[in-house]
Motif scaffolding. Structure first.
Motif, PDB file in Angstrom:
ATOM      1  N   GLN A 132     -22.840   0.985  56.836  1.00 27.76           N
ATOM      2  CA  GLN A 132     -23.406   0.023  55.893  1.00 27.76           C
ATOM      3  C   GLN A 132     -22.566  -1.249  55.823  1.00 27.76           C
ATOM      4  N   ARG A 133     -21.643  -1.371  56.766  1.00 26.25           N
ATOM      5  CA  ARG A 133     -20.860  -2.611  56.851  1.00 26.25           C
ATOM      6  C   ARG A 133     -21.757  -3.783  57.214  1.00 26.25           C
ATOM      7  N   SER A 134     -21.302  -4.957  56.815  1.00 28.25           N
ATOM      8  CA  SER A 134     -22.098  -6.155  57.096  1.00 28.25           C
ATOM      9  C   SER A 134     -22.154  -6.465  58.589  1.00 28.25           C
ATOM     10  N   ASP A 135     -21.220  -5.902  59.377  1.00 30.77           N
ATOM     11  CA  ASP A 135     -21.248  -6.147  60.827  1.00 30.77           C
ATOM     12  C   ASP A 135     -21.859  -4.967  61.590  1.00 30.77           C
ATOM     13  N   ARG A 136     -22.528  -4.068  60.867  1.00 30.21           N
ATOM     14  CA  ARG A 136     -23.072  -2.858  61.468  1.00 30.21           C
ATOM     15  C   ARG A 136     -23.909  -3.139  62.708  1.00 30.21           C
ATOM     16  N   ASP A 137     -24.759  -4.144  62.638  1.00 23.78           N
ATOM     17  CA  ASP A 137     -25.711  -4.355  63.733  1.00 23.78           C
ATOM     18  C   ASP A 137     -25.048  -4.838  65.022  1.00 23.78           C
ATOM     19  N   GLN A 138     -23.791  -5.229  64.925  1.00 18.89           N
ATOM     20  CA  GLN A 138     -23.055  -5.550  66.163  1.00 18.89           C
ATOM     21  C   GLN A 138     -22.637  -4.286  66.898  1.00 18.89           C
ATOM     22  N   TYR A 139     -22.648  -3.160  66.195  1.00 15.26           N
ATOM     23  CA  TYR A 139     -22.100  -1.926  66.765  1.00 15.26           C
ATOM     24  C   TYR A 139     -23.126  -0.815  66.910  1.00 15.26           C
ATOM     25  N   LEU A 140     -24.184  -0.886  66.134  1.00 17.57           N
ATOM     26  CA  LEU A 140     -25.194   0.161  66.176  1.00 17.57           C
ATOM     27  C   LEU A 140     -26.551  -0.414  66.544  1.00 17.57           C
ATOM     28  N   ASP A 141     -27.264   0.320  67.361  1.00 21.08           N
ATOM     29  CA  ASP A 141     -28.661  -0.013  67.602  1.00 21.08           C
ATOM     30  C   ASP A 141     -29.459   0.786  66.583  1.00 21.08           C
ATOM     31  N   PHE A 142     -29.632   0.178  65.436  1.00 24.77           N
ATOM     32  CA  PHE A 142     -30.159   0.907  64.275  1.00 24.77           C
ATOM     33  C   PHE A 142     -31.682   0.901  64.320  1.00 24.77           C
ATOM     34  N   LYS A 143     -32.268   2.071  64.566  1.00 25.05           N
ATOM     35  CA  LYS A 143     -33.706   2.124  64.786  1.00 25.05           C
ATOM     36  C   LYS A 143     -34.481   2.682  63.587  1.00 25.05           C
ATOM     37  N   MET A 144     -33.810   3.089  62.559  1.00 23.40           N
ATOM     38  CA  MET A 144     -34.519   3.648  61.406  1.00 23.40           C
ATOM     39  C   MET A 144     -35.152   2.522  60.602  1.00 23.40           C
ATOM     40  N   ASN A 145     -36.324   2.814  60.077  1.00 29.18           N
ATOM     41  CA  ASN A 145     -37.051   1.806  59.314  1.00 29.18           C
ATOM     42  C   ASN A 145     -36.813   2.028  57.813  1.00 29.18           C
ATOM     43  N   LEU A 146     -36.121   1.097  57.205  1.00 27.23           N
ATOM     44  CA  LEU A 146     -35.791   1.252  55.785  1.00 27.23           C
ATOM     45  C   LEU A 146     -37.042   1.341  54.920  1.00 27.23           C
ATOM     46  N   GLU A 147     -38.115   0.691  55.374  1.00 25.52           N
ATOM     47  CA  GLU A 147     -39.354   0.675  54.588  1.00 25.52           C
ATOM     48  C   GLU A 147     -39.959   2.077  54.459  1.00 25.52           C
ATOM     49  N   ASP A 148     -39.664   2.928  55.411  1.00 26.30           N
ATOM     50  CA  ASP A 148     -40.244   4.274  55.392  1.00 26.30           C
ATOM     51  C   ASP A 148     -39.424   5.250  54.556  1.00 26.30           C
ATOM     52  N   MET A 149     -38.341   4.788  53.992  1.00 25.49           N
ATOM     53  CA  MET A 149     -37.423   5.708  53.295  1.00 25.49           C
ATOM     54  C   MET A 149     -37.664   5.702  51.793  1.00 25.49           C
ATOM     55  N   THR A 150     -37.243   6.793  51.176  1.00 20.48           N
ATOM     56  CA  THR A 150     -37.223   6.817  49.718  1.00 20.48           C
ATOM     57  C   THR A 150     -36.106   5.870  49.259  1.00 20.48           C
ATOM     58  N   PRO A 151     -36.163   5.423  48.011  1.00 23.46           N
ATOM     59  CA  PRO A 151     -35.102   4.524  47.534  1.00 23.46           C
ATOM     60  C   PRO A 151     -33.702   5.111  47.698  1.00 23.46           C
ATOM     61  N   ASP A 152     -33.547   6.421  47.443  1.00 19.95           N
ATOM     62  CA  ASP A 152     -32.229   7.043  47.604  1.00 19.95           C
ATOM     63  C   ASP A 152     -31.758   6.958  49.044  1.00 19.95           C
ATOM     64  N   MET A 153     -32.677   7.263  49.963  1.00 19.33           N
ATOM     65  CA  MET A 153     -32.305   7.213  51.378  1.00 19.33           C
ATOM     66  C   MET A 153     -32.003   5.784  51.817  1.00 19.33           C
ATOM     67  N   ARG A 154     -32.800   4.870  51.299  1.00 16.48           N
ATOM     68  CA  ARG A 154     -32.587   3.472  51.666  1.00 16.48           C
ATOM     69  C   ARG A 154     -31.168   3.029  51.278  1.00 16.48           C
TER      70      ARG A 154
END
Ligand SMILES: [Zn+2]
Length: 358
Positions: A132-154
Motif C-alpha cells: 500500500q506504499r505510494s510507490d507500489r505500482d513501480q514494483y507490483l503489476d497490481f491486477k486486482m480491481n478495487l471496485e470489485d472489493m468490499t470496503p474492508d478489502m479495498r
C-alpha cells in the motif's frame, strides 16, 4: 477526528502473498500515532484471548524489542492494546498506531507464528502494508480491481498517500515470481530499520558496523546485521552455518534443517536458520543451482520454510525464495554469497550446486 483504521490480515491466498508492512504517516499529525516513550502498552484479555497463542505474541514482542528501541509493557496506561481472539474468524488484525483505550488486536490460530504476530504488532506501531506504499505500482503489476472489493478489502489494497518511505521496497526481487518471496512470516532487516527510523531510535556509540549493519538501539554494543552476518559488528558469518569456496568446477553442499513437528499441523513458533557462505576469488560471480531433496512446501511466500540466496545488489533486501518445484538457478556478484535456509516445520534438505564463472 481520528480516523480509526482496521487492517485485516486475511488468510486468503492473494492477501497472504502480498502482505507486508510499511511506514504510514497521516500527514502533520502523525506524531500522535506514535507510542509515547517508545513503549507499547498491552494486556491479554482473560476472557477473550486464547492463551495457547500467547507464545507467538510474546516471541514477536521479543524480536521487535531486541532489535529496536520499542518496549512492550503491561503497566496500565490510557491507551492500551487489548489482545483478543475471535474463534469465529480466520484472520488477524490490529489497529494502526497508538489510537485509543483498549484498541483492538485480534490474534487467532490461523495466524499462529511469531512472524504473523509481529506483522500485527507492526501495524500497532503505526505501519501499513508495503503493497500500500505510494510507490507500489513501480514494483507490483497490481491486477486486482478495487471496485470489485468490499470496503474492508479495498482498505487492504488501496494505496495510502502522504507516506514517508524510510526504506526501500522490499519484496525480494523484481522478478515476476513474486509468490516465491513475498509475504513471508519473517521480520526483514528493513522492517527493523523502518521501525528504528520512524521512532528515531539510535545509539551514541563508536561501534562501527560492517556489511551494512547499524548499532542496535536495543543494545548499542552490538549491531543489527543483515541476515547471514553475525558477530557484534556484522563482520562474521551468522551461526549456525558453514563457509565453502567456489571453484571453476561445480561442487555441491547439502543443507539439512530439522525443525521437528514431522506430523500434524503444529510447527515452531519461530524459524530456525542455517547460513552458508559461498566465497569466490575477486571479481568472479558465483553460480548456484538448488535441488530440493525433501518434501515440497508449496506455500505462497515459502512461509513454512525455504531457502534464499542473497543475489540482490543490496543484500539487505529479501531475495527470491525457494521451497517448491524443481531447481532454481541464480547468479550472484557477492563474495561471500549468502545462502539462508529457514524452517518452522519438518525436515528440509537441499543440495546446492555452486561454482564461479571463468
Ligand atoms: Zn496486515
Amino acid at each position: 477526528m481520528i480516523l480509526l483504521l482496521l487492517l485485516l490480515c486475511v488468510q486468503g491466498n492473494i492477501a497472504r502473498i502480498i502482505e507486508k508492512r510499511q511506514v504510514f504517516q497521516r500527514g502533520p499529525d502523525h506524531e500522535q500515532f506514535k507510542w509515547p516513550n517508545n513503549t507499547v502498552h498491552y494486556y491479554f484479555d482473560d476472557n477473550l484471548f486464547d492463551q495457547s497463542m500467547s507464545e507467538a505474541v510474546l516471541r514477536a514482542m521479543e524480536l521487535i524489542s531486541t532489535h529496536t528501541c520499542i518496549k512492550f509493557s503491561t503497566e496500565p496506561s490510557d491507551v492500551m492494546i487489548r489482545m483478543e481472539s475471535d474463534p469465529t474468524q480466520n484472520f488477524c488484525y490490529a489497529e494502526i498506531g497508538h489510537v485509543r483505550p483498549h484498541q483492538k488486536f485480534s490474534f487467532v490460530s490461523a495466524c499462529y507464528s511469531s512472524g504473523a504476530a509481529a506483522h500485527e504488532l507492526i501495524h500497532s506501531l503505526g505501519f501499513i502494508h508495503t503493497h500500500q506504499r505510494s510507490d507500489r505500482d513501480q514494483y507490483l503489476d497490481f491486477k486486482m480491481n478495487l471496485e470489485d472489493m468490499t470496503p474492508d478489502m479495498r482498505d487492504q489494497y488501496k494505496i495510502y498517500e502522504g507516506q514517508t518511505l524510510y526504506v526501500p521496497y522490499d519484496y525480494g526481487s523484481k522478478n515476476i515470481r513474486m509468490t516465491d518471496t513475498m509475504g513471508t512470516e519473517m521480520l526483514a532487516f528493513y522492517d527493523y530499520l523502518m521501525i528504528n527510523k520512524y521512532y528515531e531510535c539510535s545509539c551514541d556509540t563508536d561501534l562501527k558496523c560492517q556489511n551494512n549493519g547499524y548499532p542496535n538501539p536495543a543494545n548499542c554494543s552490538q549491531c543489527n546485521c543483515p541476515y547471514g552476518y553475525g558477530g557484534d559488528d556484522c563482520s562474521r558469518r551468522a551461526e549456525p552455518g558453514q563457509t565453502v569456496m567456489a571453484t571453476l568446477e561445480p561442487q555441491t553442499v547439502t543443507i539439512k534443517l530439522d525443525a521437528g513437528f514431522r506430523n500434524g499441523d503444529e510447527r515452531q513458533v519461530d524459524f530456525i536458520y542455517s547460513y552458508l557462505w559461498i566465497e569466490a576469488p575477486a571479481n568472479k560471480s558465483i553460480v548456484t543451482r538448488i535441488e530440493l531433496v525433501s518434501k515440497e512446501k508449496c506455500v505462497p511466500g515459502c512461509s513454512r520454510g525455504g531457502l534464499e540466496i542473497k543475489i540482490n545488489d543490496d543484500d539487505r533486501l529479501t531475495s527470491r525464495r525457494f521451497c517448491c518445484g524443481t531447481g532454481q538457478f541464480d547468479r550472484s556478484f557477492h563474495s561471500p554469497t549468502i545462502v539462508m535456509a529457514y524452517n518452522s516445520v519438518g525436515l528440509d534438505e537441499y543440495i546446492i550446486h555452486y561454482r564461479h564463472d571463468p
